[in-house]
Every structure is written in structure tokens, then in C-alpha cells.
Design an enzyme around this catalytic site. Structure first.
Site: not given
Ligand code: NAD
Ligand code: UFG
Length: 353
Positions: A128, A152, A156
Site C-alpha cells: 500500500s 495497518y 504492510k
């Protein structure tokens, strides 16, 4: 022509995964989907098969379950894994960090362990743009410093580190069949398949702009809150690089082909931005939605949302040069396809399983 490869798609029942399944089947790949259905329904896969007229094999499996993964690799001659499975809500990741690290990071550890044991070392990973740190310029290239600011995003970034380390270890160990890994850093995927049969079906109240706008348009939500109009942007609202989900998943097919090609080299782990290279503000998105659908969007300006950047869009050059991929659909396509899905499926997949 060589027979196409068998691909394992983790998280294939989800929003992006289901669109990837359509493109993969249409490109002639055989696919196996592993999904624990924590944020999806098998109805999406039924519709994938309806769109393509082709079958796929589904396992209801959690990527943290090594035995389940071993069985999948045992039963299917998998060539490459596209790894979409993960939790993705930024706010939830702040209140439940353990869940996010367990699901996303530990899940990827188990998956790569099972892959390694099965001798499957080609991986396309859903990363991302959120992995990037602060930058002086809003157009992010792959070599910009990393620095995610929520659990989050950090999950990643940690996965990217793990995958880079796996690849580096092959070099140290002079592994004759090294990992080939593409880290695909998505900007803001929106839109839906042109059939209107599959699309984004968020649980509860959407966090992201486009599903929120479309639920206001369809009458499910009363009003959109625009988070801040005092950013240093032309109209004061936040600017993002929205990319049509079908363009995005086509980038995955290009990545699989590139991993297979001599151009990628014998092994390695490389990041690619998947974005259009063009940003739109929140107000521009509202105006585009109103223009394309003829629906008025009720909105009010509220304060900024914590953690939001003023402006963020991709430098998409590396994906063009090395994957031979670029986005083709424009903003009107993205809006029209979002609305086609939302208006045909006002309750998403609703009570279907
Ligand atoms: P999604 O929630 O629709 O799809 C994810 C799928 O993974 C779901 O079907 C879910 O049931 C499954 N899943 C989750 N944890 C699992 C586990 N432990 N085992 C097996 N299956 C599991 O999300 P999406 O929007 O399709 O996103 C796909 C991937 O792309 C995610 O990894 C996400 O972090 C990443 N990504 C998404 C966006 C975005 O804006 N949608 C942006 C950047 C990156
Ligand atoms: N916005 C609003 N109102 C809303 C929702 C969003 O004004 O109700 C604004 C945001 O402030 C931002 C823009 O719309 O300026 C886009 O917001 P999104 O939540 O749709 O997208 P983000 O860029 O904040 O984040 C998304 C995903 C992340 C991912 C990131 C980069 O939510 O998971 O893109 O890929 F990491």
C-alpha cells in the site's frame, strides 16, 4: 502456446481479489482461492464464475493455518501466489493492533513458510502507498523513505521487510531457485467490474471516500463529511490518486508475467507503485460523481481526520518501464462503474452467503 500457470489467490473473495480472479480466469490462468471469509462472501466468487463462464477452486482457509495451506499446496501444482488476504481498516488497526499484526504479519510468515516448503517462490504481494513516510513532494516514487504511521500501515511495511529479507537470504545461501517477489503498492482503488456483478461491499459504515459517496447517493447514508478544507491544496481538500480496480488487477497479471521473464533476473524482491500518477481532491470527486450519475451528494465540511496527508499520488514510471503496465481508465469510468455496482446492489452482497 504454453499452458497457463496455476495461481493461488489468497483473499480472492474480497473486493480486489474477486476482480483479480475475473482477469486471471479471462487471461487463461487456473486459479485456486484461499479465503477465511472474515470480510467477504462466497457470493462474490459465484459471480466471478458467472462473469467469466469459468470455474475456480475455493478453499475456506485461514492463511495462519499452516496445515490448511500445506494441503492446498499438496493438492494443487501452484506456480505463483497473489497474496491479497489481510485486514485493512486503519481505525480498527489502532484499536486492535494485535489482531492486525497477527493476521497480516504472522499470516504472511505462515504463508511464505508453506510456500517455501512446497517449493513455490513466486509471490505478488498487496502492499500500500500507506508504507511511505512523510515527503516534501506529494508524488511518491518507490525509493522514497518508508514510514507508516498506523498499525495497518506498519503491518504492510513489516511484511515488505520480511519479504526483502527472504530474498536477500537466497543470495547469501546461493539458493539455486530464489524467491521472485513483486511488492505492489496500491494508491486508492475504486470502481467495480463493468458488469456491476462484483464490487466493493464494506462492512458497516465505510471508512473510505468513494464507498461513502455512493452510499449517500443510493440513500443508505444521509450526508458525507468532508474531512478538512484547509489543506494547502487548490480547493483546500485532500488529494489522492484514485485508480480503477480493474486497471489495478491488470497490474498483477503484468507482475506475474514479469516475474516469469528474464528481465526480472534470476530472483529478487522489488516494489512497484500502482497508481495513475494524477490526483483528485475530495471536492473534485464529489463533482465527478454528481456529473456522471446525475445524483446530488449531500455533504458538509468538518475538521481534518487524524493521520490524513494533504496530498498523495503515485509516480507510476517504474511500473510502466518494468511491468509494461499503466492505468487506462479515467475518473468518469471509475465513478460510472462504482455507481453501476452500487445502484444494482444497494445492499452489496446483502444477506447472500
Ligand atoms: P477485502 O477485505 O475486500 O479483501 C481481503 C480478503 O482477505 C477478504 O476476503 C478476507 O475475508 C480475506 N482475509 C483476511 N484475513 C484473512 C486470513 N487470515 N486468511 C484468509 N483470508 C483472509 O480487502 P481488499 O480491499 O480487497 O484488499 C485486498 C488487499 O489489498 C489487502 O491486503 C489490503 O490491505 C490491500 N490494500 C487495499 C487497499 C484498498 O484501498 N482497498 C489499498 C491498499 C492495499
Ligand atoms: N475523506 C473524506 N470523507 C470521508 C472519507 C474520506 O473527506 O468520509 C477524504 C480523506 O480525508 C482523504 C480522501 O477522502 O482526503 C481519501 O480518503 P480514503 O479514506 O478514501 O483513502 P486514504 O487515502 O485515506 O486511505 C486509503 C486506504 C488506506 C490505504 C491508503 C493508500 O484507506 O488503507 O488509501 O493506499 F493505505
Amino acid at each position: 502456446m504454453m499452458p497457463k500457470k496455476k495461481i493461488l489467490v489468497t483473499g480472492g473473495a474480497g473486493y480486489i481479489g474477486s476482480h483479480a480472479c475475473v482477469e486471471l480466469l479471462q487471461a487463461g490462468y487456473d486459479i485456486v482461492v484461499a479465503d477465511n471469509l472474515s470480510n467477504s462472501k462466497t457470493e462474490s466468487l459465484a459471480r466471478v464464475q458467472q462473469i467469466t463462464g469459468k470455474n475456480l477452486k475455493f478453499y475456506q482457509a485461514d492463511i495462519r493455518d499452516k496445515a490448511a495451506l500445506d494441503e492446498i499446496f499438496d493438492q494443487n501444482p501452484i506456480d505463483t501466489v497473489i497474496h491479497f488476504a489481510g485486514l485493512k481498516a486503519v481505525g480498527e488497526s489502532c484499536s486492535k493492533p494485535h489482531l492486525y499484526y497477527h493476521n497480516n504479519v504472522y499470516g504472511t510468515l505462515v504463508l511464505t513458510e508453506a510456500m517455501q516448503a512446497a517449493g513455490v517462490k513466486r509471490l505478488v504481494f498487496s502492499s500500500s502507498a500507506t508504507v511511505y513516510g512523510e515527503s516534501d513532494t506529494p508524488q511518491y516514487a518507490e525509493d522514497f523513505p518508508l514510514g507508516a504511521i498506523n498499525p495497518y500501515g506498519r503491518s504492510k511495511a513489516m511484511i515488505e521487510d520480511i519479504l526483502r529479507d527472504l530474498s536477500a537470504a537466497d543470495h547469501i545461501n546461493q539458493d539455486p531457485s530464489p524467491w521472485k517477489i513483486a511488492l505492489l503498492r496500491y494508491f486508492n482503488p475504486i470502481g467495480a467490474h463493468a458488469s456491476g456483478l462484483i464490487g466493493e461491499d464494506p462492512n458497516g459504515i465505510p471508512n473510505n471516500l468513494m464507498p461513502y459517496i455512493s452510499q449517500v447517493a443510493v440513500g443508505k447514508l444521509a450526508q458525507l463529511s468532508v474531512f478538512g478544507n484547509d489543506y494547502p491544496t487548490p480547493d483546500g481538500t485532500g488529494i489522492r490518486d484514485y485508480i480503477h480496480v480493474v486497471d489495478l488487477v491488470k497490474g498483477h497479471i503484468k507482475a506475474i508475467e514479469t516475474l516469469d521473464s528474464d528481465a526480472f533476473g534470476p530472483g529478487g524482491c522489488k516494489a512497484y507503485n500502482l497508481g495513475t500518477g494524477r490526483g483528485y481532491s475530495v471536492l473534485e470527486m464529489i463533482q465527478a460523481f454528481e456529473r456522471v450519475t446525475g445524483k446530488a451528494i449531500n455533504y458538509q465540511i468538518v475538521g481534518r481526520r487524524a493521520g490524513d496527508l494533504a496530498e498523495c499520488f503515485a509516480n507510476p514510471k517504474r511500473a510502466l518501464q518494468e511491468l509494461g503496465w499503466q492505468a487506462e481508465k479515467n475518473l468518469d469510468d471509475m465513478v460510472a462503474d462504482t455507481w453501476n455496482w452500487q445502484s444494482k446492489n444497494p445492499q452489496g452482497y446483502g444477506s447472500l452467503m
